[in-house]
Design an enzyme around this catalytic site. Structure first.
Site, mmCIF file in Angstrom:
data_model
loop_
_atom_site.group_PDB
_atom_site.id
_atom_site.type_symbol
_atom_site.label_atom_id
_atom_site.label_comp_id
_atom_site.label_asym_id
_atom_site.label_seq_id
_atom_site.Cartn_x
_atom_site.Cartn_y
_atom_site.Cartn_z
ATOM 1 N N GLU A 93 0.769 -1.213 -0.002
ATOM 2 C CA GLU A 93 0.145 -0.009 0.004
ATOM 3 C C GLU A 93 0.813 1.311 0.026
ATOM 4 O O GLU A 93 1.877 1.463 0.713
ATOM 5 C CB GLU A 93 -0.779 -0.076 1.281
ATOM 6 C CG GLU A 93 -1.738 1.189 1.508
ATOM 7 C CD GLU A 93 -2.367 1.136 2.899
ATOM 8 O OE1 GLU A 93 -3.560 1.846 2.815
ATOM 9 O OE2 GLU A 93 -2.109 0.380 3.542
ATOM 10 N N LYS A 123 -9.140 2.668 -2.068
ATOM 11 C CA LYS A 123 -9.592 2.146 -0.593
ATOM 12 C C LYS A 123 -10.966 2.399 -0.197
ATOM 13 O O LYS A 123 -11.173 3.727 -0.558
ATOM 14 C CB LYS A 123 -8.668 2.504 0.269
ATOM 15 C CG LYS A 123 -8.228 1.958 1.644
ATOM 16 C CD LYS A 123 -7.386 2.318 2.440
ATOM 17 C CE LYS A 123 -6.985 1.723 3.765
ATOM 18 N NZ LYS A 123 -5.779 2.323 4.415
ATOM 19 N N CYS A 135 -5.455 -3.009 2.641
ATOM 20 C CA CYS A 135 -5.279 -2.915 4.150
ATOM 21 C C CYS A 135 -6.704 -2.914 4.684
ATOM 22 O O CYS A 135 -7.219 -4.203 4.868
ATOM 23 C CB CYS A 135 -4.611 -1.689 4.326
ATOM 24 S SG CYS A 135 -3.738 -1.694 6.082
ATOM 25 N N ASP A 180 18.554 2.823 31.764
ATOM 26 C CA ASP A 180 17.962 3.358 30.585
ATOM 27 C C ASP A 180 18.864 4.009 29.605
ATOM 28 O O ASP A 180 18.838 3.670 28.216
ATOM 29 C CB ASP A 180 17.144 4.820 30.866
ATOM 30 C CG ASP A 180 15.873 4.510 31.891
ATOM 31 O OD1 ASP A 180 15.340 3.418 31.494
ATOM 32 O OD2 ASP A 180 15.540 5.030 32.762
ATOM 33 N N ASN A 205 17.360 20.214 38.694
ATOM 34 C CA ASN A 205 16.896 20.642 37.182
ATOM 35 C C ASN A 205 18.006 21.506 36.298
ATOM 36 O O ASN A 205 18.364 21.195 35.073
ATOM 37 C CB ASN A 205 15.419 21.164 37.094
ATOM 38 C CG ASN A 205 14.390 20.468 37.308
ATOM 39 O OD1 ASN A 205 14.686 19.146 36.994
ATOM 40 N ND2 ASN A 205 13.275 21.055 37.417
#
Length: 553
Positions: free
Chosen positions: A45, A114, A150, A297, A374
């Site tokens: 598609e 579609k 789809c 992380d 911060n």
């Protein structure tokens, strides 16, 4: 009339906006199909433009350029099999359609539009495209092929209409992006269509990363009764030839290559690697850098980066303060050494002192608080962005979904950067991913095998190390609790009552709900990252920044 029909399935990776490049890929697939004696070469598609192109697809100049490229492709593929390819089409009604073209004999032989336009999750097709009437099958070399695009194959109506109008088998071109367990959902829907219609079905999906989405391939062929005949590899570009034979009871696909789906953790990890690799390749970046803190992380992000683009293209930077423990210093260095990437050591003490002295006259009479924490994070962001600007290396951010959800990240600090590979992965799953990567290595990973992430990084209590003896649990519930509440509120769109019913403390759930809502402005400004779930932050979940509502339950 022939009793055999060969389709070449081109499970390939387009680039949004690269019309000439995508057309060249289509032409190469057509050449492969021609050499294999195919009757038809099929691409997914919207392959010519790339998917999803969002509002680029409604730009008139882009539509005109796509049409020019499509006409040239038709001429280039005159002598050989038919070529089916997805592209936009301005119909006779002068409305724009998501369409599937059949090119044959040097021209556009047919076009299907579609019908069902998805307008949920990451999809916004109702505002981009118009639907048309349901259409019948397309005849190619004497065989009538139904081509629902789809979403059209997710509902019985279109396939039923195609079967009733003479379709002999079904070809479904897709741009279906990944979320966890999506393959089973697709397969179940397609089996239903096969059982309802009694026709073989070919499900062709694209692969590759586009912004936050990864298209995971896994194309397959089902025979009547829902019996699988072919299954292509997930995530890989594949050109495969599928043979169908006419029998006394209709067409059947011959058994072909069959690659099992990877398990859920491998798929999630592969999505993060693929997303970063394609984001780099398709935007033109060659190298990345990230702040390596000694925590879990940044360790998994560094590993993903090395697996995606290689250690020579990854710079890790440790930016310690007086609160950075010796363990973190040792662990960060160990990760960089295990991965084989560059490691720079850049203490922030002098810069922090200069900022503190500058602000001292205005801060006089106040007590240290989150502001000073911060400032450290923003100094690190400043220095990392300086390196990024100077050396052309894209800065990766390292906030997991748990932190992104509750705002446990500093805007213009550790949120600074161009891409976040773990944006849709909760902290508890980050731990699982680290353990998985230490014990698994696949041929699509560029990085080394073995225990690249030291065990101590996985087992020590998480900490931002912005003040003495700080732990994440000082400010947040333990991560299994936090992630459980977030899963209900975000992924399941549940209520506070649902949290309580699941065994969580109501006061705790209300606090997390409030943090979730007041952090929306941060997410609005955050870097993109790969979608792993059905409720990723960005297109899946769009909330107002200004929002006074809270669940009264």
């Amino acid at each position: 009339m022939s009793d055999r029909f060969r389709i070449t399935l081109a499970q390939l990776n387009p680039t949004v906006g690269d019309l000439a490049g995508n057309a060249a890929k289509a032409r190469a697939a057509w050449d492969a199909g021609k050499a294999a004696g195919a009757d038809l070469v099929a691409l997914p598609e919207m392959f010519l433009t790339g998917y999803q192109a969002q509002d680029l697809i409604i730009k008139p100049a882009f539509i005109a350029a796509a049409q020019t490229e499509l006409d040239a492709l038709a001429l280039a593929c005159t002598d050989g099999p038919a070529l089916c390819i997805g592209a936009p089409c301005v119909g006779e009604d002068l409305k724009l359609h998501n369409s599937y073209f059949t090119l044959q004999g040097g021209k556009i032989a047919s076009v299907v539009h579609k019908y069902f336009l998805p307008n949920f999750n990451v999809f916004d097709e109702v505002r981009l495209f118009s639907r048309d009437m349901m259409q019948g099958p397309v005849a190619i070399n004497g065989v009538r092929i139904g081509m629902p695009i789809c979403e059209d194959a997710w509902y019985p109506d279109v396939v039923e209409a195609l079967e009733e109008s003479g379709a002999e088998f079904i070809l479904v071109p897709n741009g279906s992006p990944y979320f966890r367990d999506k393959f089973e959902t697709r397969l179940n829907h397609m089996v239903a269509r096969v059982i309802e219609s009694g026709l073989p079905l070919i499900y062709l999906n694209m692969v590759g990363g586009q912004d936050d989405q990864v298209f995971d391939g896994g194309s397959f062929v089902l025979n009547p009764g829902g019996v699988p005949a072919v299954q292509l590899a997930a995530f890989d570009e594949v050109i495969s030839h599928v043979d169908l034979e006419r029998t006394d009871t209709g067409w059947r696909a011959r058994d072909g290559e069959f690659t099992p789906q990877p398990d859920a953790m491998e798929q999630d990890y592969r999505v993060m690697v693929t997303a970063l690799r394609d984001y780099m390749a398709k935007t033109g970046f060659k190298k990345v850098l990230l702040g390596l803190s000694g925590g879990i992380d940044s360790a998994i992000v560094a590993t993903i980066a090395v697996d995606a683009i290689g250690a020579d293209n990854v710079r890790c930077v440790m930016l310690p303060s007086e609160y950075t423990s010796q363990e973190s210093l040792d662990d960060a260095k160990a990760v960089a050494e295990n991965l084989g990437c560059r490691y720079d050591f850049l203490p922030i003490g002098k810069t922090r002192n200069a900022v503190t002295d500058t602000l001292a006259p205005l801060f006089e009479g106040t007590q240290p608080d989150l502001t000073e924490e911060n400032i450290q994070s923003r100094i690190r962001g400043l220095l990392l962005m300086g390196l990024s600007n100077k050396f052309g290396e894209m800065l990766l951010t390292t906030g997991n979904k748990s932190e992104v959800a509750v705002g446990y990240a500093t805007i213009y600090g550790d949120m600074a950067g161009g891409y976040n590979p773990i944006k849709d992965m909760y902290k508890t799953r980050v731990f699982d991913a680290c353990r998985w990567r230490n014990t698994h290595h696949c041929d699509w990973m560029i990085g080394p095998e073995g225990d690249v992430i030291p065990d101590r990084i996985i087992t020590k209590p998480p900490s931002a190390e912005l003040r003495a003896d700080q732990k994440d649990s000082d400010s947040l519930p333990n991560y299994p609790v936090l992630d459980g509440i977030l899963n209900i509120l975000v992924d399941e769109d549940g209520s506070i009552a649902d949290c309580v019913a699941a065994g969580y403390d109501r006061t705790e759930a209300k606090r997390i709900e409030n943090l979730l809502y007041i952090s929306e402005y941060k997410r609005f400004q955050s870097a993109p990252g790969p979608r792993l779930s059905k409720r990723a932050f960005w297109l899946d979940r769009r909330y107002p920044i200004v929002n006074r509502w809270r669940d009264p339950s």
